[in-house]
Design an enzyme around this catalytic site. Structure first.
Site, PDB file in Angstrom:
ATOM      1  CG  ASP A  21     -43.472  -2.516  35.123  1.00  0.00           C
ATOM      2  OD1 ASP A  21     -43.882  -2.822  33.997  1.00  0.00           O
ATOM      3  OD2 ASP A  21     -43.056  -1.378  35.424  1.00  0.00           O
TER       4      ASP A  21
ATOM      5  CG  HIS B 207     -48.371  -7.987  30.032  1.00  0.00           C
ATOM      6  ND1 HIS B 207     -48.440  -7.398  31.262  1.00  0.00           N
ATOM      7  CD2 HIS B 207     -49.598  -7.870  29.499  1.00  0.00           C
ATOM      8  CE1 HIS B 207     -49.657  -6.949  31.461  1.00  0.00           C
ATOM      9  NE2 HIS B 207     -50.379  -7.207  30.402  1.00  0.00           N
TER      10      HIS B 207
HETATM   11  P1  GDP Z   1     -46.332  -7.070  33.812  1.00  0.00           P
HETATM   12  O1  GDP Z   1     -46.470  -5.889  32.921  1.00  0.00           O
HETATM   13  O2  GDP Z   1     -47.106  -6.924  35.083  1.00  0.00           O
HETATM   14  O3  GDP Z   1     -46.640  -8.346  33.114  1.00  0.00           O
HETATM   15  O4  GDP Z   1     -44.835  -7.179  34.285  1.00  0.00           O
HETATM   16  P2  GDP Z   1     -43.489  -7.157  33.408  1.00  0.00           P
HETATM   17  O5  GDP Z   1     -43.571  -8.185  32.382  1.00  0.00           O
HETATM   18  O6  GDP Z   1     -43.160  -5.792  32.991  1.00  0.00           O
HETATM   19  O7  GDP Z   1     -42.430  -7.505  34.525  1.00  0.00           O
HETATM   20  C1  GDP Z   1     -42.329  -8.708  35.114  1.00  0.00           C
HETATM   21  C2  GDP Z   1     -40.940  -9.263  34.790  1.00  0.00           C
HETATM   22  O8  GDP Z   1     -40.565 -10.175  35.768  1.00  0.00           O
HETATM   23  C3  GDP Z   1     -40.875 -10.032  33.494  1.00  0.00           C
HETATM   24  O9  GDP Z   1     -39.597  -9.877  32.928  1.00  0.00           O
HETATM   25  C4  GDP Z   1     -41.094 -11.478  33.919  1.00  0.00           C
HETATM   26  O10 GDP Z   1     -40.507 -12.425  33.064  1.00  0.00           O
HETATM   27  C5  GDP Z   1     -40.404 -11.472  35.235  1.00  0.00           C
HETATM   28  N1  GDP Z   1     -40.985 -12.354  36.241  1.00  0.00           N
HETATM   29  C6  GDP Z   1     -42.313 -12.603  36.455  1.00  0.00           C
HETATM   30  N2  GDP Z   1     -42.440 -13.395  37.547  1.00  0.00           N
HETATM   31  C7  GDP Z   1     -41.201 -13.624  38.015  1.00  0.00           C
HETATM   32  C8  GDP Z   1     -40.695 -14.339  39.137  1.00  0.00           C
HETATM   33  O11 GDP Z   1     -41.412 -14.901  39.952  1.00  0.00           O
HETATM   34  N3  GDP Z   1     -39.327 -14.332  39.319  1.00  0.00           N
HETATM   35  C9  GDP Z   1     -38.476 -13.693  38.460  1.00  0.00           C
HETATM   36  N4  GDP Z   1     -37.169 -13.739  38.721  1.00  0.00           N
HETATM   37  N5  GDP Z   1     -38.928 -13.010  37.394  1.00  0.00           N
HETATM   38  C10 GDP Z   1     -40.275 -12.973  37.186  1.00  0.00           C
END
Ligand code: GDP
Length: 424
Positions: free
Chosen positions: A13, A41
């Site tokens: 995440d 993701h």
């Molecule tokens: P992944 O599995 O590693 O891709 O991560 P997730 O998708 O589960 O979690 C990342 C969450 O954070 C998602 O809802 C993204 O839209 C959000 N996100 C990613 N980068 C940023 C950021 O720089 N700032 C904010 N506020 N949200 C972000």
């Protein structure tokens, strides 16, 4: 020719999907090489908000070829739902932009049953599984008791293979767990319904990738979860059941002899961990609630509230080492804007000893975080696009992480949107 892996440095995440979505612009092919639909993701772009579980994040870019490698847990039922979801938002999924390895094993309905049955048996000692069948799937794969996707093209042999597997699996279901058995007809119906729909995407992706490589096309490898969930080097047994490390990308993709040219590790500006298991810096109470709300830390697959804590530099440095990361993408820096002082976990205390080495899993339960506090910047930085426009306290926070990890941070993300990025 570029071969780059984008991997999680922590518990998952971290925002990998967001980084792959950004970087796919420079790549021809995106490959998922391990894991299944048990995590997610989240990607936000001009087409909307997508929760991708098994589909590679490159599916959202026109012209990018997406591959599910032999290392993934191929759940045709969930994949089909996911394909329909993205298609409903205007993203075309065709055999041209999605290719599934004929050597990927199929996650069958009994894997989900067994996952739930085992968590139920464990009661309050449960692993915190998402109950998508991943652990039973990988144990069957290593017992050589799964069906390969390519077998769908050999119905006569497949029927015999299924009959053998069924005899063995029904023994476990009924005699170990007292659950219901499956019948051959039921399985064949399931394969008819779901297997047939994914069949057009199945091919020899190893061959495709070798040719692509020979013609100089660039490949991005996308991991699921993070280093601390790696089956061999993570917080066993609270790991996932596959290898989340960049080192596994060549094998799980179908290019075992490939040498990666770059590994980008994704680190979130604070820590989160979903499910059970040791999480040394965990915050509780209102402090945790505030951070969870600020970062919208709820599981993409299950909606479960994520456990939160300060950035754990001990675990993160271990993750950087395991991944062999050349660069870091730091995400969600904007989320910390409300904090006056920002806690960072710099060491662990285990008994009388202070250490900055990530300990053996059995020692983790005794480890306590040693915190340092850094100045907060106390403002919204989500609109910032240039490094020099960030408040000095935010730059100091990034530099501190960079120094401790001994790895450059060329990407700083300040929002979920594609362009909410600072390139240094
Ligand atoms: P992944 O599995 O590693 O891709 O991560 P997730 O998708 O589960 O979690 C990342 C969450 O954070 C998602 O809802 C993204 O839209 C959000 N996100 C990613 N980068 C940023 C950021 O720089 N700032 C904010 N506020 N949200 C972000």
């Amino acid at each position: 020719m570029k071969n780059c892996a984008i991997v999680g440095i922590n518990w998952g995440d971290e925002g990998k999907g967001r980084m792959v979505d950004l970087l796919t612009e420079d790549y021809d092919i995106v490959v998922r090489y391990q894991g299944g639909g048990n995590a997610g993701h989240t990607v936000v772009n001009e087409k909307g908000k997508f929760a991708l579980h098994l589909l590679p994040s490159g599916i959202l870019r026109q012209g990018v070829v997406n591959i599910l490698g032999n290392g993934v847990a191929l759940d045709p039922e969930n994949l089909l739902t996911e394909i329909r979801d993205v298609e409903a938002k205007g993203v075309a999924v065709t055999p041209e932009n999605l290719k599934i390895s004929d050597r990927a094993s199929l996650l069958l309905p009994w894997h989900r049953d067994l996952d739930a049955l085992e968590e139920q048996r464990l009661g309050d000692r449960k692993y915190g599984s998402t109950k998508q069948g991943i652990a039973p799937f990988y144990s069957d794969k290593y017992q050589k008791k799964t069906v390969l996707a390519g077998e769908l093209f050999h119905p006569v042999e497949l029927r015999e293979h299924l009959r053998d597997l069924l005899e063995w699996k029904d023994l476990t279901l009924t005699r170990v767990y007292g659950s219901r058995p499956y019948t051959l007809e039921e399985l064949l119906r399931w394969l008819e319904q779901y297997g047939e729909t994914v069949k057009p995407y199945i091919c020899d992706t190893g061959d495709y990738l070798r040719r692509a490589q020979a013609s100089g096309r660039s490949i991005l490898f996308e991991a699921q979860l993070g280093a601390l969930r790696d089956l061999d080097f993570g917080i066993y047994p609270y790991t996932t059941s596959s290898n989340t490390l960049a080192a596994y990308a060549p094998i799980g993709s179908g290019l075992p002899s490939l040498k990666l040219t770059e590994v980008i590790g994704v680190v979130k500006a604070y820590s989160t961990c979903v499910g059970e298991g040791p999480f040394v810096g965990e915050m509780f109470g209102s402090e945790a609630d505030r951070l969870r709300e600020a970062g919208a830390e709820y599981g993409a697959k299950t909606g479960r509230p994520r456990r939160v804590g300060p950035l754990d530099l001990v675990a993160t440095r271990y993750g950087v080492e395991l991944q062999g990361a050349d660069k870091i993408a730091l995400t969600k820096l904007d989320v910390l804007g409300y904090m006056e002082k920002i806690p960072v976990c710099v060491k662990y205390r285990i008994g009388d000893t202070l250490t900055d080495r990530f300990p053996f899993p059995a020692e983790l339960a005794q480890a306590e975080p040693v915190l340092e506090y850094m100045e907060g910047w106390g403002c919204d930085i989500s609109g910032v696009r240039r490094w020099e426009d960030l408040p000095e306290a935010a730059r100091a926070y990034v530099r501190r992480i960079e120094d401790t990890l001994r790895c450059p941070i060329p990407y700083v993300s300040v929002g979920p949107q594609r362009d909410s990025i600072i390139l240094r």
